[in-house]
Every structure is written in structure tokens, then in C-alpha cells.
Design an enzyme around this catalytic site. Structure first.
Site, PDB file in Angstrom:
ATOM      1  CB  THR A  80      56.079   6.115 -97.656  1.00 19.62           C
ATOM      2  OG1 THR A  80      56.075   7.078 -98.725  1.00 19.62           O
ATOM      3  CG2 THR A  80      54.668   5.978 -97.106  1.00 19.62           C
ATOM      4  CB  SER A  87      43.998   9.280-106.134  1.00 19.28           C
ATOM      5  OG  SER A  87      44.216  10.466-106.856  1.00 19.28           O
ATOM      6  CE1 TYR A 112      52.989   9.860-107.232  1.00 23.59           C
ATOM      7  CE2 TYR A 112      51.787  11.873-106.698  1.00 23.59           C
ATOM      8  CZ  TYR A 112      52.186  10.590-106.374  1.00 23.59           C
ATOM      9  OH  TYR A 112      51.771  10.029-105.191  1.00 23.59           O
ATOM     10  CE  LYS A 142      49.357   8.600-107.463  1.00 24.04           C
ATOM     11  NZ  LYS A 142      49.112   7.198-107.061  1.00 24.04           N
TER      12      LYS A 142
END
Length: 261
Positions: free
Chosen positions: A199, A150, A164, A168
Site C-alpha cells: 500500500t 491490527s 504504531y 496495535k
């Protein structure tokens, strides 16, 4: 091997990690493999997926297997689970991590096609994965651990991330429902809600939103830094292992205190 080491060992187990071509997914695949699991790298990007599978096989004592997978298509997920069983004979752990980055538009100006695409991967994709993973675990006699990825944005929403964040939030509902339905089968289903993680996906999202890593880390972490992907992977390992044998239905924050700020 000590008692504690044995609880964290995944020796002889088989794991699926979706979205394992990079970031949290890649580090999770390597982490689970280092703990002894053979790992299926379920990834839509053939190049990065094969790279991760090769790293698993070369850098750990476990086997990595790439399977091209589009989690937004139920038949693709079903085929991936079938291929997993053909290769390894069983499924013990599944990490549903595949996700697209936010749409970068306010709700009043949302791009409908892109919004639906995000929901299709980030939420519907998790539902499809749960469907086929749970069927296999039940069929082989029960037991197993599923971890859905999540986001801390469920507790700290941000602008221009409606699809998004909605997806989640949906993962929380899927996780809780799957846990309630499958506790009788000895299957544990949990979710992790990471905060900022360094990331490529995070960097791309921040660039689209006009944000910088330095400012966001200072604002959203008590440690004033983003997590390394391997730090999230270690939390996945705990939930996957017998060390978390009494944990199910939980969404656990791994966010350096973001939910407290």
C-alpha cells in the site's frame, strides 16, 4: 445461490469502513460492496474518500456513500454513525481500519506530539469507533460484526515504530474486551493482523525507515512477497459474513507466515 455462497453474501447489509480512501480500506469497501453490502466510506481525506465511494457505486451493484470523518474525534465518529443510519437505516458491519504510519524514531528520541497523534488515530480512534458502532448495533436489537485492523508487528516488533506497535497491541485488548462485553448481544468483534501489504502507507513507511520492498518481502514473508490489499479484504469479508458466525474475540494473522519466521 449455493449454501456456501449464501454464507458469504452480504446482500441487504450496511457496512462502515474507516480509512477507506486507499489501500486496505479501499479494497475492503469494494470487496464488501461486491458481496452485496452498501458501504459508508468514512475517511478524513475528502478527495480519496469520494473516489472510493464513486468506485463502489460505479463498479458494484451496491451504493457507496462518503462521510468525512476524523476518527480521533468522538463527535466526528458519532456524527458519521448517525449519518449512516439516516442514509441506510441500520448498521451491520464495521471495519475500523483508519491509521497513521509509524513515527520513524527510536523511543529514546520519540517526537511526543507525533507519538500522541498516532495513538489518537490508531488506538483512541478505534475505541471511539467501537463505542458508537456498538451503541447502534445494540439499539437496533443486536447482531453484527466488527473487524479491527491490527498489524503483524504485535508479534514481530521492529525498531522506530513504538507508537504504531503500542496502538496495535491496544487494539487486541479493545477487541477482546468488546467481544466479551457484547457476545450477549450477538455482536462479533475480531481483529486482523496483516503482515507486509503493498500500500502507499507501507511504501511511505519503508522509505522513512530506509527499507526496500524487495528486502523486506524476502525477510518477512514465506511467499517472499507483500500481500495485495485485496487479499486482506477477502479475510475481512470472511469475518464480516455468516461464514465466520462462531468467531469472536480473535486476532487473526494474515501475514504469509511472518509469525513463524
Amino acid at each position: 445461490m449455493t449454501g456456501n455462497e449464501q454464507k458469504f453474501s452480504l446482500q441487504g447489509k450496511v457496512a462502515i469502513v474507516t480509512g477507506a480512501g486507499s489501500g486496505i480500506g479501499r479494497e475492503t469497501a469494494l470487496c464488501l460492496a461486491n458481496a452485496g453490502a452498501n458501504v459508508v466510506v468514512a475517511e478524513a481525506n475528502e478527495t480519496t474518500g469520494k473516489e472510493t465511494a464513486a468506485k463502489v457505486s460505479a463498479q458494484t451493484g451496491s451504493r457507496g456513500l462518503f462521510i468525512l470523518t476524523d476518527v480521533s474525534r468522538s463527535e466526528s465518529v458519532q456524527a458519521m454513525v448517525i449519518a449512516t443510519i439516516e442514509a441506510f437505516g441500520r448498521l451491520d458491519i464495521a471495519v475500523n481500519n483508519a491509521a497513521l504510519h509509524p513515527d520513524a524514531s527510536p523511543i529514546a528520541e520519540l517526537h511526543e506530539d507525533h507519538w500522541q497523534k498516532i495513538i489518537g488515530v490508531n488506538l483512541v480512534g478505534v475505541a471511539f469507533c467501537l463505542k458508537w458502532e456498538l451503541q447502534q448495533m445494540i439499539q437496533q436489537g443486536g447482531g453484527g460484526s466488527i473487524i479491527n485492523i491490527s498489524s503483524a508487528t504485535i508479534n514481530r516488533p521492529q525498531e522506530k515504530m513504538s507508537a504504531y506497535i503500542a496502538a496495535k497491541h491496544g487494539i487486541t485488548g479493545l477487541t477482546q474486551t468488546a467481544a466479551v462485553e457484547n457476545g450477549r448481544h450477538g455482536i462479533r468483534v475480531n481483529a486482523l493482523a496483516p503482515g507486509g501489504v503493498a500500500t502507499d502507507l507501507t511504501m511511505a513507511t519503508m522509505q522513512e525507515l530506509g527499507l526496500t520492498e524487495e528486502n523486506e518481502a524476502a525477510r518477512s514473508s514465506l511467499f517472499k512477497r507483500f500481500a495485495k490489499p485485496e487479499e486482506i479484504a477477502q479475510s475481512v469479508l470472511w469475518l464480516a459474513s455468516d461464514a465466520a458466525s462462531y468467531v469472536t474475540g480473535a486476532t487473526i494473522a494474515v501475514d504469509s507466515g511472518l509469525s513463524l519466521i
